[in-house]
Design a protein around this motif. Structure first.
Motif, short mmCIF file in Angstrom:
data_model
loop_
_atom_site.label_atom_id
_atom_site.label_comp_id
_atom_site.label_asym_id
_atom_site.label_seq_id
_atom_site.Cartn_x
_atom_site.Cartn_y
_atom_site.Cartn_z
N GLN A 80 0.85 -1.19 0.00
CA GLN A 80 0.00 0.00 0.00
C GLN A 80 0.89 1.24 0.00
O GLN A 80 2.08 1.17 0.30
CB GLN A 80 -0.94 0.00 1.19
CG GLN A 80 -0.29 -0.21 2.53
CD GLN A 80 -1.32 -0.48 3.61
OE1 GLN A 80 -2.36 0.16 3.66
NE2 GLN A 80 -1.05 -1.45 4.46
N LEU A 107 1.21 5.66 0.75
CA LEU A 107 0.78 6.99 1.18
C LEU A 107 1.58 8.00 0.37
O LEU A 107 2.82 8.00 0.43
CB LEU A 107 1.02 7.21 2.67
CG LEU A 107 0.79 8.65 3.16
CD1 LEU A 107 -0.68 9.06 2.98
CD2 LEU A 107 1.23 8.81 4.61
N TRP A 152 -4.11 2.88 -1.93
CA TRP A 152 -3.32 4.10 -1.87
C TRP A 152 -4.12 5.26 -1.29
O TRP A 152 -5.35 5.25 -1.33
CB TRP A 152 -2.78 4.49 -3.24
CG TRP A 152 -3.85 4.76 -4.29
CD1 TRP A 152 -4.40 3.84 -5.15
CD2 TRP A 152 -4.51 6.00 -4.55
NE1 TRP A 152 -5.35 4.44 -5.95
CE2 TRP A 152 -5.44 5.76 -5.60
CE3 TRP A 152 -4.42 7.27 -4.02
CZ2 TRP A 152 -6.25 6.77 -6.12
CZ3 TRP A 152 -5.23 8.29 -4.53
CH2 TRP A 152 -6.14 8.02 -5.57
N ARG A 153 -3.39 6.22 -0.76
CA ARG A 153 -3.99 7.46 -0.26
C ARG A 153 -3.08 8.61 -0.66
O ARG A 153 -1.85 8.51 -0.54
CB ARG A 153 -4.14 7.41 1.26
CG ARG A 153 -4.94 8.60 1.83
CD ARG A 153 -5.10 8.47 3.33
NE ARG A 153 -6.15 9.32 3.83
CZ ARG A 153 -6.07 10.02 4.97
NH1 ARG A 153 -4.97 9.97 5.70
NH2 ARG A 153 -7.08 10.77 5.36
N GLN A 163 -0.81 8.81 10.64
CA GLN A 163 -1.89 7.98 10.10
C GLN A 163 -1.39 6.92 9.11
O GLN A 163 -2.18 6.23 8.49
CB GLN A 163 -2.92 8.87 9.40
CG GLN A 163 -3.48 9.99 10.27
CD GLN A 163 -4.36 10.94 9.47
OE1 GLN A 163 -5.10 10.52 8.58
NE2 GLN A 163 -4.29 12.22 9.78
N THR A 164 -0.09 6.79 8.97
CA THR A 164 0.48 5.86 8.00
C THR A 164 0.15 4.42 8.35
O THR A 164 0.31 4.00 9.50
CB THR A 164 2.00 6.04 7.93
OG1 THR A 164 2.30 7.40 7.63
CG2 THR A 164 2.59 5.15 6.84
N SER A 165 -0.31 3.66 7.36
CA SER A 165 -0.60 2.25 7.57
C SER A 165 0.70 1.45 7.70
O SER A 165 1.72 1.79 7.10
CB SER A 165 -1.43 1.70 6.41
OG SER A 165 -2.65 2.40 6.28
N THR A 166 0.63 0.39 8.45
CA THR A 166 1.81 -0.44 8.69
C THR A 166 2.36 -1.00 7.37
O THR A 166 1.62 -1.54 6.56
CB THR A 166 1.45 -1.61 9.61
OG1 THR A 166 0.97 -1.08 10.85
CG2 THR A 166 2.66 -2.49 9.87
N ALA A 209 3.52 0.56 4.78
CA ALA A 209 3.25 1.33 3.57
C ALA A 209 4.53 1.93 3.00
O ALA A 209 5.49 2.20 3.74
CB ALA A 209 2.25 2.44 3.85
N HIS A 240 6.68 6.06 14.85
CA HIS A 240 5.32 5.55 14.69
C HIS A 240 5.29 4.23 13.93
O HIS A 240 4.56 3.30 14.30
CB HIS A 240 4.47 6.59 13.96
CG HIS A 240 3.10 6.11 13.58
ND1 HIS A 240 2.13 5.81 14.52
CD2 HIS A 240 2.54 5.86 12.37
CE1 HIS A 240 1.04 5.42 13.90
NE2 HIS A 240 1.26 5.42 12.60
N ASP A 241 6.06 4.13 12.86
CA ASP A 241 6.01 2.92 12.05
C ASP A 241 7.34 2.70 11.35
O ASP A 241 7.53 3.08 10.20
CB ASP A 241 4.89 3.00 11.01
CG ASP A 241 4.76 1.70 10.21
OD1 ASP A 241 5.38 0.70 10.61
OD2 ASP A 241 4.07 1.70 9.19
N ALA A 289 7.53 1.24 7.68
CA ALA A 289 7.25 2.01 6.46
C ALA A 289 8.55 2.36 5.75
O ALA A 289 9.58 2.59 6.38
CB ALA A 289 6.49 3.29 6.81
#
Length: 255
Positions: free
Chosen positions: A130, A132, A157-158, A202-205, A207, A228-229, A232
């Motif tokens: 995915q 961002l 995707w965002r 807000q990032t997805s794991t 990504a 946070h992640d 990523a």
């Protein structure tokens, strides 16, 4: 704004079967169209003067453009990599810049020829589960082909797109046609200046995070994602080089 077409395929398959005649690093292109994409932003559509296919490229690539004045500038390609009939670049007018944008806006005309180098890619688009995408202003230019690639692949995707006002943000019409992901448009005059830290929390794991815009965006991405992640992957492209801090006053380079 320019036209609302995202990208056109046409006879791309037939074109790709033709041999590419550009064997050198420098080659000529002709300006086929000049279109207003937003306040202070124009796009140039470039084609082979003889009607042949242009060299292949991938999302994130840019061209070195040699202007008639002798100035050399780099611009991201933001058209469709599958359509080798044309390239498209976008240029924001900068009144107090080095003169390259003024030359393009004020002096270039349809039919003019330019010498270009490339395409080259220092902002490569990778496969990921995915994405961002974060773009600030004219930073949308390398991001746009990536969004389209993710859309075509069916990958989640965002896109978070920031700018001073909608009138100054190019390619909003094209982005509105993309329905496979989430497009968040946040102009400052409607929502206020964004807090960069809030964007990346807000990032997805896992990504892949692509950032192009003012330096605070990339700096916030590095700071937030490391905490946070850490899974990523961060990919950034800057408008200018990093400042040199505590470096020697003079460097000698032998080539």
């Amino acid at each position: 704004m320019g036209d609302a077409r995202v990208f056109t395929e046409g006879n791309t398959a037939q074109l790709l079967s033709q041999p590419v005649r550009h064997t050198g690093y420098d080659f000529a292109v002709a300006i086929d169209r000049i279109e207003a994409e937003a306040d202070g932003v124009v796009s140039l559509t470039l084609t082979d003067p003889d009607g042949g296919p242009l060299p292949a490229w991938t999302p994130g690539a840019h061209l070195d453009v040699l202007l008639p004045s002798g100035r050399q500038r780099q611009y991201s390609l933001n058209s469709d990599p599958a359509d080798r009939r044309q390239y498209r670049i976008a240029v924001r007018y900068i009144a107090d810049g080095g003169g390259g944008s003024r030359e393009i806006h004020e002096q270039l005309r349809v039919g003019d020829r330019l010498s270009v180098r490339g395409p080259r890619n220092a902002f490569a688009f990778i496969e990921a589960p995915q994405y961002l995408f974060v773009a600030g202003g004219i930073g949308i230019t390398p991001i746009l082909p990536m969004v389209v690639a993710a859309e075509r692949a069916g990958t989640p995707w965002r896109l978070m797109y920031f700018g001073r006002s909608r009138a100054r943000m190019p390619f909003l019409c094209e982005l509105a046609l993309l329905i496979g992901g989430d497009v968040v448009v946040r102009p400052d005059d409607e929502f206020g200046v964004p807090n960069p830290r809030m964007i990346f929390e807000q990032t997805s794991t896992g990504a892949a995070v692509y950032v192009c815009g003012p330096p605070p965006l990339a700096e916030a991405a590095r700071a937030v994602l490391s905490l946070h992640d850490p899974t990523a992957s961060l990919h950034t492209e800057r408008f200018s080089p990093l400042p040199v801090r505590d470096g020697p006053p003079l460097l000698e380079v032998d080539l």
